[in-house]
Structures are given as C-alpha cells and as structure tokens.
Design a protein around this motif. Structure first.
Motif, PDB file in Angstrom:
ATOM      1  N   ASN A  10       0.863  -1.185   0.000  1.00 29.88           N
ATOM      2  CA  ASN A  10       0.000   0.000   0.000  1.00 29.88           C
ATOM      3  C   ASN A  10       0.899   1.235   0.000  1.00 29.88           C
ATOM      4  O   ASN A  10       1.668   1.428   0.946  1.00 29.88           O
ATOM      5  N   LEU A  12       0.417   4.115   0.739  1.00 28.35           N
ATOM      6  CA  LEU A  12       0.156   5.084   1.811  1.00 28.35           C
ATOM      7  C   LEU A  12       0.564   4.556   3.178  1.00 28.35           C
ATOM      8  O   LEU A  12       0.332   5.203   4.190  1.00 28.35           O
ATOM      9  N   LEU A  13       1.136   3.375   3.219  1.00 29.29           N
ATOM     10  CA  LEU A  13       1.464   2.782   4.516  1.00 29.29           C
ATOM     11  C   LEU A  13       2.976   2.603   4.701  1.00 29.29           C
ATOM     12  O   LEU A  13       3.449   1.539   5.120  1.00 29.29           O
ATOM     13  N   ASP A  16       5.355  -0.511   3.960  1.00 32.58           N
ATOM     14  CA  ASP A  16       4.548  -1.536   3.295  1.00 32.58           C
ATOM     15  C   ASP A  16       4.693  -1.445   1.778  1.00 32.58           C
ATOM     16  O   ASP A  16       4.453  -2.419   1.064  1.00 32.58           O
ATOM     17  N   ILE A  38      -2.230  -3.371  -5.001  1.00 33.84           N
ATOM     18  CA  ILE A  38      -2.516  -2.792  -3.680  1.00 33.84           C
ATOM     19  C   ILE A  38      -3.498  -3.716  -2.983  1.00 33.84           C
ATOM     20  O   ILE A  38      -4.310  -3.300  -2.181  1.00 33.84           O
ATOM     21  N   ALA A  39      -3.461  -4.962  -3.356  1.00 30.80           N
ATOM     22  CA  ALA A  39      -4.365  -5.935  -2.744  1.00 30.80           C
ATOM     23  C   ALA A  39      -3.658  -7.269  -2.694  1.00 30.80           C
ATOM     24  O   ALA A  39      -2.718  -7.519  -3.451  1.00 30.80           O
ATOM     25  N   HIS A  61       6.845  -8.870   8.201  1.00 33.80           N
ATOM     26  CA  HIS A  61       7.338  -8.501   9.529  1.00 33.80           C
ATOM     27  C   HIS A  61       8.585  -9.332   9.826  1.00 33.80           C
ATOM     28  O   HIS A  61       8.482 -10.522  10.105  1.00 33.80           O
ATOM     29  N   GLU A  75       0.236 -12.707   3.724  1.00 33.31           N
ATOM     30  CA  GLU A  75       0.198 -11.250   3.726  1.00 33.31           C
ATOM     31  C   GLU A  75      -0.938 -10.734   2.840  1.00 33.31           C
ATOM     32  O   GLU A  75      -1.024 -11.058   1.668  1.00 33.31           O
ATOM     33  N   THR A  76      -1.803  -9.940   3.407  1.00 36.13           N
ATOM     34  CA  THR A  76      -2.827  -9.273   2.605  1.00 36.13           C
ATOM     35  C   THR A  76      -2.965  -7.851   3.108  1.00 36.13           C
ATOM     36  O   THR A  76      -2.595  -7.541   4.228  1.00 36.13           O
ATOM     37  N   VAL A  77      -3.495  -6.994   2.268  1.00 36.27           N
ATOM     38  CA  VAL A  77      -3.741  -5.632   2.734  1.00 36.27           C
ATOM     39  C   VAL A  77      -5.188  -5.474   3.201  1.00 36.27           C
ATOM     40  O   VAL A  77      -5.582  -4.420   3.627  1.00 36.27           O
ATOM     41  N   ALA A  78      -5.952  -6.503   3.089  1.00 39.98           N
ATOM     42  CA  ALA A  78      -7.356  -6.369   3.469  1.00 39.98           C
ATOM     43  C   ALA A  78      -7.842  -7.594   4.218  1.00 39.98           C
ATOM     44  O   ALA A  78      -7.501  -8.713   3.866  1.00 39.98           O
ATOM     45  N   MET A 110       4.708   0.262   9.696  1.00 38.44           N
ATOM     46  CA  MET A 110       3.803   0.509   8.589  1.00 38.44           C
ATOM     47  C   MET A 110       2.764   1.528   9.021  1.00 38.44           C
ATOM     48  O   MET A 110       1.619   1.210   9.293  1.00 38.44           O
ATOM     49  N   ILE A 112       0.968   5.527   8.491  1.00 42.32           N
ATOM     50  CA  ILE A 112       0.515   6.359   7.379  1.00 42.32           C
ATOM     51  C   ILE A 112       1.668   7.246   6.910  1.00 42.32           C
ATOM     52  O   ILE A 112       2.136   8.122   7.639  1.00 42.32           O
ATOM     53  N   SER A 113       2.122   7.014   5.716  1.00 37.57           N
ATOM     54  CA  SER A 113       3.226   7.795   5.153  1.00 37.57           C
ATOM     55  C   SER A 113       3.435   7.356   3.707  1.00 37.57           C
ATOM     56  O   SER A 113       3.132   6.218   3.340  1.00 37.57           O
ATOM     57  N   GLU A 114       3.966   8.271   2.906  1.00 32.18           N
ATOM     58  CA  GLU A 114       4.310   7.895   1.537  1.00 32.18           C
ATOM     59  C   GLU A 114       5.812   7.646   1.392  1.00 32.18           C
ATOM     60  O   GLU A 114       6.305   7.463   0.297  1.00 32.18           O
TER      61      GLU A 114
ATOM     62  N   PHE B  43      -2.404  13.303   7.708  1.00 30.82           N
ATOM     63  CA  PHE B  43      -1.758  12.969   6.438  1.00 30.82           C
ATOM     64  C   PHE B  43      -2.404  13.732   5.272  1.00 30.82           C
ATOM     65  O   PHE B  43      -1.728  14.105   4.313  1.00 30.82           O
ATOM     66  N   VAL B  62     -10.546  -2.936   1.291  1.00 30.46           N
ATOM     67  CA  VAL B  62     -11.823  -3.627   1.338  1.00 30.46           C
ATOM     68  C   VAL B  62     -12.863  -2.925   0.481  1.00 30.46           C
ATOM     69  O   VAL B  62     -13.492  -3.535  -0.365  1.00 30.46           O
ATOM     70  N   ILE B 161      -9.510  -2.322  -9.279  1.00 21.36           N
ATOM     71  CA  ILE B 161      -9.703  -1.897  -7.898  1.00 21.36           C
ATOM     72  C   ILE B 161      -9.092  -0.514  -7.771  1.00 21.36           C
ATOM     73  O   ILE B 161      -8.268  -0.125  -8.578  1.00 21.36           O
ATOM     74  N   HIS B 162      -9.502   0.197  -6.745  1.00 20.65           N
ATOM     75  CA  HIS B 162      -9.060   1.576  -6.580  1.00 20.65           C
ATOM     76  C   HIS B 162      -9.366   2.416  -7.821  1.00 20.65           C
ATOM     77  O   HIS B 162      -8.454   2.878  -8.517  1.00 20.65           O
ATOM     78  N   ALA B 447      -9.872  -3.759   8.047  1.00 20.76           N
ATOM     79  CA  ALA B 447      -8.759  -3.410   7.173  1.00 20.76           C
ATOM     80  C   ALA B 447      -8.562  -1.912   7.032  1.00 20.76           C
ATOM     81  O   ALA B 447      -7.482  -1.466   6.679  1.00 20.76           O
ATOM     82  N   HIS B 451      -2.359  -2.233   7.842  1.00 19.50           N
ATOM     83  CA  HIS B 451      -1.937  -3.420   7.128  1.00 19.50           C
ATOM     84  C   HIS B 451      -2.064  -4.595   8.096  1.00 19.50           C
ATOM     85  O   HIS B 451      -1.544  -4.567   9.188  1.00 19.50           O
ATOM     86  N   ALA B 452      -2.762  -5.594   7.680  1.00 16.91           N
ATOM     87  CA  ALA B 452      -3.003  -6.707   8.592  1.00 16.91           C
ATOM     88  C   ALA B 452      -2.405  -7.980   8.037  1.00 16.91           C
ATOM     89  O   ALA B 452      -2.215  -8.126   6.847  1.00 16.91           O
ATOM     90  N   GLY B 454      -2.731 -11.870   7.314  1.00 15.55           N
ATOM     91  CA  GLY B 454      -3.578 -13.043   7.248  1.00 15.55           C
ATOM     92  C   GLY B 454      -5.046 -12.744   7.116  1.00 15.55           C
ATOM     93  O   GLY B 454      -5.458 -11.645   6.792  1.00 15.55           O
TER      94      GLY B 454
END
Lengths: 143, 476
Positions: A10, A12-13, A16, A38-39, A61, A75-78, A110, A112-114, B43, B62, B161-162, B447, B451-452, B454
């Motif tokens: 992502n 923005l993270l 990440d 981004i997914a 991590h 690993e997923t972003v959602a 991770m 909020i940052s670019e 931000f 999501v 997406i997005h 979400a 960032h999560a 799993g």
C-alpha cells in the motif's frame, strides 16, 4: 515461458510499499511482465492466472531480504479477503496456476506515510538483485 | 470478578475479543476491539482536494469504491458542483457493481461460510470446504460472476480496484455503446446468479440450524441507512433515514446535517469511538428505545427502507420484513442476499438507461468550501467531511466509517453470543467460532485500520479467576 513479477503493498502505509518500489526498478530490465498490486489474497491470485511463473515481492514482519514459503505467505492488505494460499488452491481447481515464489523484504513500521524508511530503502538493491536471480533460475529451470 | 483492562492491551493491527468469566465460568462481560487507522486526517492536510478520491480509496483494500465515491460526493458539495445526470448514473452503476462483488465475496468466501457450512472443523471452514460441499460448478460460477462485476468496475472506474474516474462535479470517463452492451449482458447474468445464490442460502434458512443462529443474538436497536425519495434503499444517494426499534421513522436527515444527529463517545479500553444518536443519548451497551445505539449495513438499510427499487429484490424484501423490522443479527445475511440481487438488477437497469452513454459528464467546480459526502458502503453508512481552504487545499478531514457506526452493536453482539455459548469455563475452537460468527454478520472492516496479516487476524483472551485462562489466536 511467460513470467510475471508482482509488487504488493500500500503506497500510503510507509514501508509496506517496499514491494512496489522493488518491482518499479525491475520494469524493462527483466524478461517478465511487471505489475503492482494494492491488494492481496484473491485479487493477487487472480492477477497471476495465465502465466507460467510468478514472483511476488512483498513486505513482511521481519529482517532483511528472504524467500518466503508460499504456503506461509499470508500477507494481505485487506481483511475482507481470503489468504493468498487459499485463493491459489481454490483457483487451481479451475485454471492452471503458475509456479509461485515469494520474496519478502523485512519491515517493522507501517504507519501512514508515503515515504520508505532508510532502514528499508537500503534493502531495495538487494531485493532487486535477488529478484533477478530468481527469475533467471526459473527461466533456466524451465528451459 | 473486577474487570480491568490495562491500556497496554489496546491493539494495533488486528481484532481482539476479551471475554471475562464470572466465578462460575459463565460470561460476565465481553468486548470486541477493532483496530483504527490513526494519523490519516493529519496525512491529508494540505493536499489538493481533487486527490482525495484517489488517496482515500487507497486507505482501504476492502471498499475502495465506497471511499472513492464518498470523497467525490464530498467534493461535489465542497465545490458546489452538482454532477450531471449521466455522471450520477455512471457512478451509481459502478457502485452497484462494487456491491455485487463485495457481497458475493462475503457470502461465498467469508462470513457466509458460517451459514452454509455450520459447525465444521476449523480446517474445513473455508472456501475449499464450500466447494467440497456444493461442487466445483458452484465455485466456477462464483468466480465468473464476481469477475464480471469487477470488470464492470474496471470499465467504469478506469481500474479494477481503486477506481479513479470520480472527480469533483462528475466523472472523467463516459461509456461507449460497445461497453454499455457488454455491461448489460454481464448484469443480466448476474441477476440469474444472485437468484441462484438466494436459493442456495434459502435451503439453510429453513433449517433448525438457522433458527439456532438467529437465536444467537437479537437486539432492539435503532437502524440507519440511505433511502431515495420513496424511502427505498439506495446505496449511492439520498437522505439518511433512521428508524426506532419499533420500525417507526425517527429522523430523515439531509447528508449535510448528519453531525446534528450523530455524536461519538469514547471508552477507556479502545481508541475507536462509539457513535450514537444524539437526541436519544448514550446509555452504555444496551439496546431498546432509550439507547442511542444504531446499526448500519445491510440489516440497517433494509430495516429503514419501505422497499427496494427493483422487482425481484422487492419481492424478497416483502417476505423478509413481513413482520416488521428484523432484529436478529444473522438477519444481516438475508439482507445481504437481497441487496446482492438488487445490485444486479440495478446494474441491468442502469446499463439499459438511455442516458447512460451521454457525454455531459462534469459540472465545473466553483469556489472551494466545506463538503459532506455520504454513501452506503457495503458494510454501512460511510461519511466523508472535508473543509477546504480558498486554494482548494484540504484543511480538515473527518471520516466516520461503516464499522465505526456499528462499533457499539458489534460489541454487544459478541457479548450476547459469548453468553449463549460459553458455560462453566468451557471454551474451544467451535465455540469461539460461534462468537466470531456473531461479529462476522456485520462484515466488519478491520482493514481500514492498518496493514493486517492473514485472514481476519484475531486474538481471543478468556479471563477467569483474575488471569488469562485461555488465549486463542487465529491468523496472527
């Protein structure tokens, strides 16, 4: 032999996004299609359908640059998604899925940052080199 | 047993359930902690307003479409630029495609597995187990139709997406006749698939197991959702309607006035706030007419609505609400199925609308100011509020996301389910899954938080006799 390399993260993270930064540097320099995602999970698995080989580059991590066992690549972003291994297994029942390897770059922040942190930035050339090696190995292996 | 949660237990990055047992090993209290994205408002400050639909879409993997469109609507208001009719229809078409694939994902891959598979062992409680039970052909159809909806989003939004097409005052991209015809064909097939999905779930709805699920949690709360001028559910635009637990209209709110009706309170054990209806007041974690807690999402939307705007969905809606508002939390699934059918029908209708291929796509923005944009994200009412300076740069941002609206209710559902299934200190994976299934009904968006790792990372701590008696982890 068709290959794809997918950077996952992502933008923005903060750290990440390191996977995106790595594949950006491989564009036009490898014999593979380069994509950014981004997914994760199902979206990611669907992105690699139709190729012979896929290399996924993502943050994890931990420390340094290392290959991650695909079965352990969660690993997923959602959260509104299934894991990549589950998606891969499911799609394999319907379509031919490529052989997959995962390259991880260790991060610990991770937020909020670019911006990527300096600690992670120094691993980008290492990851780029490793990604090229993997692609060469796979091309050689298949040929 | 005294309940005490140290602030250090505040979580980052994954959900956490804390269950406190009394001396007899029965549930005293329970909490669900939802991670929160912090620092996003900071931000965004100083950024160009027109970047907000792109930036906000990326905070969430999501429902990027919901954030994208909510941001664009807030900017329509902030720049005093009402979009032309074609632009509104194109946004709504994209939005219904998003609803279809999002609900499809939840029903077949995520929470719906609780309903379709029931109490199966952990290793079978997934989409592979679902394919094993219902056959390869069902899985193939799920993949195909979800893909159709995502392709429609890509056609309209510029990206799968997005999306990037919604801009202040309209959209940046129109629809060609060839694209329209393709969408019409896909949407028609999606209607058939949504009907099939409805029938698959209805086989469970007639079972004893379903009645047990309905009995797991029921709460007499207020409900909130967007409606059109005829009080039919609408995901993209309209007024926000609130009904009381008896189903009567409590308020009908113009989006600009939403903050006159909603206030937020805080609890010491979590960073995430608890919105409630200001005129009713915060009475703690309790339901009923005197408690300002409300629910959003599919159940909220159908409980506030007098009907649906398409034929097949309306038929299902009539059956669903034949006895008035539905308070059982598992009713979320029935509502979600009706919405999935509605979204497919609405896609089809809009694809056949004579104005959908129009070329008047944007109203030029005026002077920047304040703007509130409200949409119904798949999991509930989503509010974006921006204040812009005279140069069109963002000064302030306030977002209330769907899962935050449901925060109090989710906590109560978790507690109710835990009380039903945990007795005399007996806790195992199957019982924990029942507790989890109560909050999965809401399809909570953990979400948006961060960032999560799993699949729905979750920790459940069971506290008994002054210490953590059991700790169950999932995907952590």
């Amino acid at each position: 032999m068709s290959s794809v390399i997918v950077g996952v993260g992502n933008p923005l993270l903060g750290d990440d996004a390191v996977g995106l930064a790595v594949v950006q540097r491989l564009k036009g320099r490898v014999n593979a299609e380069v994509k950014q995602a981004i997914a994760g999970g199902l979206e990611l698995a669907e992105m690699i359908v139709g190729y012979d080989f896929a290399l996924i580059v993502d943050a994890f991590h931990g420390e340094g640059v290392q290959e991650i066992d695909v079965d352990r690549y969660q690993e997923t972003v959602a959260n509104h998604d299934i894991s990549f291994p589950a998606a891969y297994t499911m799609l394999s029942r319907y379509v031919r899925m490529p052989r997959v390897r995962v390259l991880g770059i260790g991060v610990d922040h991770m937020d909020i940052s670019e911006e990527l942190s300096e600690k992670v930035r120094i691993f980008i050339p290492v990851a780029v080199k490793k990604a090229k090696t993997i692609l060469e190995e796979e091309n050689g292996h298949i040929i | 047993m005294k309940v005490s949660i140290d602030p250090i237990t505040r979580l980052e990055g994954h959900g956490r359930i804390e269950i406190f047992l009394n001396d007899k090993g029965n549930v005293d209290r329970a909490y669900m902690q939802i991670p929160e994205l912090r620092g996003f408002e900071q931000f965004c400050r100083g950024r160009k307003a027109e970047d907000m639909p792109i930036i906000t879409a990326r905070i969430c993997g999501v429902c990027p479409e919901a954030h994208h469109v909510a941001a664009a609507k807030a900017l329509d208001r902030a720049f005093h630029a009402e979009p032309p009719e074609t632009a509104k229809k194109l946004r709504e078409l994209l939005y219904n495609a998003y609803y279809f694939y999002d609900h499809c994902l939840h029903l077949y891959y995520l929470g719906g597995i609780d309903v379709l598979l029931g109490d199966v062992p952990k290793e079978e409680r997934n989409v592979i187990g679902l394919i094993r039970k219902f056959g390869l052909e069902v899985g193939k159809e799920v993949i195909k139709h979800r893909r159709y909806a995502m392709e429609i989003v890509k056609t309209l939004g510029g990206r799968e997406i997005h999306p990037v097409s919604s801009i202040p005052g309209g959209v940046s991209k129109g629809l060609t006749e060839e694209e329209r015809a393709d969408i019409e064909k896909k949407a028609e097939e999606c209607i058939d698939f949504a009907t099939t999905t409805m029938n698959i779930f209805k086989e469970v709805f007639g079972s004893k197991r379903w009645n047990e699920m309905l009995g797991l949690d029921s709460m007499q709360t207020y409900y909130m959702g967007m409606v059109d001028k005829k009080n039919r559910a609408n995901y993209y635009d309209g007024d926000i309607r609130v009904v009381s637990p008896d189903g009567k209209e409590f308020a009908k709110i113009k989006p600009d006035d939403i903050f006159k009706y909603v206030e937020e309170t805080v609890e010491e054990w979590t960073y995430v706030k608890f919105p409630y209806l200001k005129k009713v007041g915060w009475k703690g974690f309790t339901d009923g007419m005197e408690s300002g807690i409300y629910r959003v999402g599919p159940l909220g939307r159908l409980n506030v609505a007098d009907g649906m705007n398409t034929k097949l969905a309306m038929k299902e809606f009539t059956e669903f609400k034949k006895n008035g508002p539905v308070h059982e939390t598992f009713g979320y699934y029935q509502a979600r199925l009706i919405e999935m059918l509605n979204a497919a029908e609405r896609m089809y209708e809009l694809s056949r609308d004579s104005g959908i291929t129009g070329t008047d796509l944007r109203t030029m923005p005026g002077e920047p100011g304040d703007g509130i944009g409200v949409v119904e994200a798949a999991r509930g009412t989503l509010i974006h509020h921006y204040k812009l300076d005279k140069n069109g740069l963002v000064e302030e941002v306030n977002l209330i996301v769907a899962t935050t609206n449901n925060n109090a209710a989710i906590n109560m559902s978790v507690a109710n389910a835990a009380r039903k299934v945990i007795k005399k200190g007996k806790v195992d994976d199957i019982l924990l899954n029942k507790v989890e299934s109560a909050f999965r009904c809401y399809d909570p968006c953990l979400a948006c938080a961060s960032h999560a790792l799993g699949e729905t990372p979750l920790v459940a701590n069971i506290h008994w006799k002054g210490k953590v008696y059991k700790r169950l982890e999932k995907n952590v």
